[in-house]
Structure formats: structure tokens, C-alpha cells
Write an enzyme that holds these catalytic residues in place. Structure first.
Site, PDB file in Angstrom:
ATOM      1  CB  ALA A  15      -0.929   0.003   1.217  1.00 45.91           C
ATOM      2  CB  ILE A  19       1.634   2.583  -8.793  1.00 49.61           C
ATOM      3  CG1 ILE A  19       2.845   2.845  -9.698  1.00 49.61           C
ATOM      4  CG2 ILE A  19       0.369   2.504  -9.636  1.00 49.61           C
ATOM      5  CD1 ILE A  19       3.206   1.677 -10.620  1.00 49.61           C
ATOM      6  NE  ARG A  39       8.377  -3.898   3.013  1.00 49.25           N
ATOM      7  CZ  ARG A  39       9.503  -3.539   2.428  1.00 49.25           C
ATOM      8  NH1 ARG A  39      10.437  -4.449   2.203  1.00 49.25           N
ATOM      9  NH2 ARG A  39       9.724  -2.289   2.075  1.00 49.25           N
ATOM     10  CB  SER A 132       7.069  -4.342 -15.396  1.00 50.58           C
ATOM     11  OG  SER A 132       8.038  -3.561 -16.062  1.00 50.58           O
ATOM     12  CE  LYS A 171       7.497  -6.154 -12.095  1.00 50.38           C
ATOM     13  NZ  LYS A 171       6.919  -5.846 -10.758  1.00 50.38           N
ATOM     14  N   PRO A 195       2.887  -1.417 -16.878  1.00 48.36           N
ATOM     15  CG  PRO A 195       3.168  -0.481 -14.763  1.00 48.36           C
ATOM     16  CD  PRO A 195       2.777  -1.744 -15.453  1.00 48.36           C
ATOM     17  CB  ALA A 196       6.097   2.632 -19.928  1.00 49.27           C
TER      18      ALA A 196
END
Length: 354
Positions: A15, A19, A39, A132, A171, A195-196
Site C-alpha cells: 500500500a 503507484i 510490511r 511491467s 517481472k 506499465p512503462a
């Protein structure tokens, strides 16, 4: 934007991430109850910005402790949730000791553990995983194998490994694990967001992202004499957040979605920043030829193999699927770049050079 059932809580893992924080803000503003995993619940500074957002919105924030590497760690946070946004992932591109233990295994095992909890939680119907564009290609030279000189959702990274490009490898392997587990059942559907390079304002000064490192190098003089001929797909963080929410609530969303607002090379990024900020910073003015960079690159930690496969190849990404199926309209990436650098300046992360 598609609205779901605001009475059912939504789980967002990781969280406090760059992003994820935007995703949580947007969900809270729409009135959702968000189950957010962190965490360590004792490190209140890391999620204080989320609590402030929750106080100002109509939504409800509930925090849970969870560890990617502990099986069953997400069970409690997932109770009653119909949607799971799995956004937590180790972000270690450089300065790692053991690529397998520090990057690859945590990414795969983390995805596995979250989806094991999904399999045990009957209420979950949709899972969105943050992947990704690194899952679509390993090296820039891979663009030569594409049909239309651009990567799309049909492309997979087949050239990375634990010894070459371990972060992209982590990824793609984590995403493959997610699809493997999704296809082994039929209760919940999976959507992956790819995403880039993500730019744009952060909701906290504690952000860790690859884009921050690039912009810091622009500001500290490291790139003053020139930058290598390298390109990045770029996207605004708010567009990435929207993509996650649209993927969560659009019943017709399926498969993978490349999320990219366009491509820029490093020199173009430097020019955009100079046009806005003037001469206050040592933004790059020149592009170092690939042949020349082969001589000096190793001094900056670039292997000759990396230089050969990643420099001098413009790369482009086809985001048409996200526009058509999710309805995303992308922000101008030049604006995202300027806003991100301005925030790093305001937060004291970068300082005026002159």
C-alpha cells in the site's frame, strides 16, 4: 470510470508504494473500503499519507500487516474482498548481492503467496497484478523482432535471465506464475497491468522508483557530459492508477494491458527539463555515441553485453488495447516529467546545481 460495489472491501497489497498510494487515494475518493497491506504497522511514517487521505475522503482505510514471503500472510486482509490488487513487489534494480535471493525469488514467491490466499478466499472474483513492460521485452534490441516496430501484449520477455537483466526477469517470471495459477482455476479472473517507466507526482516523499534514480542523475551532474542513446517508454503515475481501477471493475477487461503514454530517449528528457527549468541544473546536452560509451560504460556499471543490446535501439509500445478496452486517455509525458522533477526539487530530493 466504471464503478464496482462500494460495499465490498478491496485489497491493495504494497500500500505504501508509489503507484499503490494513488490507487488507494482514488478508491477512497470513490467511497470504497480499502484493505491495505504494509510490511510493518509500527512504521507509521510510511503510511501516514494514506491515513491523511482517508480522513479527507468518504472511503474507509483498514491497514493490515503482511509479508510477501510468508505463506498465508494475506489471508486476514483478504477476507470479504471481491477484488485484489496485487501491487507489492521487491524493487531492487541495482546494489543487490544475490539476484536470485534478493529479486527473483521474492517476486515469484510473493505472487504465489498472494494467489494462494486468493484461492482460499471464496469472495474474490477479480485479481489485478501489477506487472511491467519488462515482461514484454528483455533488451531494447528485441524491438527488431517485432512486426510493427513496437511491443504489444503478445510479446513476452524471453531474453532475460538470473545473470542478465535479473529485474526484468523477475517481472516476467512473476507474471507467468500469476497466469499459471489463474489458469488452474475458474472462480476468479486475472488481469495484468504492464506499465512503462512511471513518472509524475508522488503522494509521499518516501517514494522508491526507477524514475527517481534517473532524474537524480540528471540533477547531480552525472549526465552533464552526455547520455547514452537509450529510450524509455514513459507513463504518468495517475494513468497507471486509473488503469488498475478500470481493470478491476470493467467486467470485459481481460489479459494484459501495456500502459504507456509514449517514448523518449534520455537526451530528449534532458531537453524537456532544460526548457522548463533553464540552466539551474546540469541536464545532459549531448548524446554519447554507442562506440564511445562502450569504452566508458563499464566505469558506470554498464556491462558490455548490456550496452550492445540496449543502446542505439529506439523502443516503442502499443497501448491501443488499454485505450480501446479500458478507455484510458493518456496525459502528456513531457508534463509528467516536469511535474515529477519539480516535486523532487520541492521535497529536497534534488538540489540546484548552480
Amino acid at each position: 470510470m466504471s464503478q464496482g460495489n462500494t460495499s465490498a472491501p478491496i485489497l491493495v497489497t504494497g500500500a505504501t508504494g508509489y503507484i499503490a498510494s494513488w490507487v488507494i487515494q482514488k478508491l477512497l475518493e470513490q467511497g470504497y473500503t480499502v484493505h491495505a497491506t504494509v510490511r510493518n504497522l509500527d512504521k507509521k511514517q510510511s503510511f501516514a499519507h494514506l491515513e491523511k487521505i482517508a480522513d479527507k475522503t468518504s472511503g474507509t482505510l483498514k491497514l493490515f500487516k503482511a509479508n510477501l514471503l510468508e505463506n498465508g500472510s494475506f489471508d486476514e486482509a483478504m477476507q470479504g474482498c471481491k477484488v485484489v490488487l496485487h501491487m507489492a513487489s521487491p524493487f531492487v534494480v541495482t546494489n543487490f548481492k544475490d539476484a536470485v535471493k534478493d529479486i527473483i525469488e521474492p517476486a515469484i514467491l510473493g505472487t504465489e503467496n498472494v494467489l494462494h490466499s486468493v484461492n482460499k478466499t471464496e469472495s474474490v472474483k477479480r485479481v489485478v497484478v501489477t506487472s511491467s513492460i519488462a515482461s514484454t521485452y528483455g533488451d531494447a534490441i528485441d524491438i527488431l523482432k517485432t512486426e510493427n516496430n513496437q511491443f504489444d501484449e503478445s510479446n513476452w520477455n524471453t531474453t532475460s535471465s538470473s545473470t542478465h537483466q535479473p529485474y526484468p526477469y523477475s517481472k516476467v517470471m512473476a507474471e507467468r506464475k500469476a497466469w499459471e495459477m489463474a489458469e488452474a482455476q475458474d472462480r476468479w479472473s486475472l488481469v495484468c497491468v504492464n506499465p512503462a517507466l512511471v513518472l509524475g507526482p508522488s503522494l509521499t516523499v518516501n517514494t522508491q522508483s526507477g524514475s527517481v534514480e534517473v532524474l537524480e542523475q540528471f540533477a547531480n551532474g552525472m549526465t552533464l557530459l552526455g547520455v547514452p542513446p537509450m529510450w524509455n517508454g514513459i507513463v504518468d503515475v495517475r494513468d497507471v492508477a486509473d488503469a488498475h481501477i478500470l481493470a478491476a471493475f470493467n467486467e470485459n477487461a481481460s489479459g494484459r494491458y501495456i500502459i504507456s503514454g509514449g517514448s523518449l530517449n534520455l537526451l530528449e528528457m534532458g531537453k524537456i527539463l532544460r526548457q522548463h527549468f533553464g540552466q539551474k541544473f546540469p541536464f545532459p546536452r549531448n548524446q554519447v555515441p554507442k562506440k564511445a560509451f562502450k569504452l566508458i560504460g563499464p566505469l558506470f556499471g554498464y556491462s558490455k553485453k548490456f550496452i550492445e543490446k540496449n543502446m542505439g535501439y529506439p523502443i516503442y509500445f502499443n497501448a491501443d488495447k488499454s485505450k480501446k478496452e479500458l478507455g484510458i486517455s493518456y496525459r502528456p509525458i513531457a508534463t509528467s516529467l516536469v511535474e515529477h522533477f519539480q516535486q523532487l526539487l520541492d521535497d529536497g530530493v534534488v538540489k540546484k546545481y548552480i
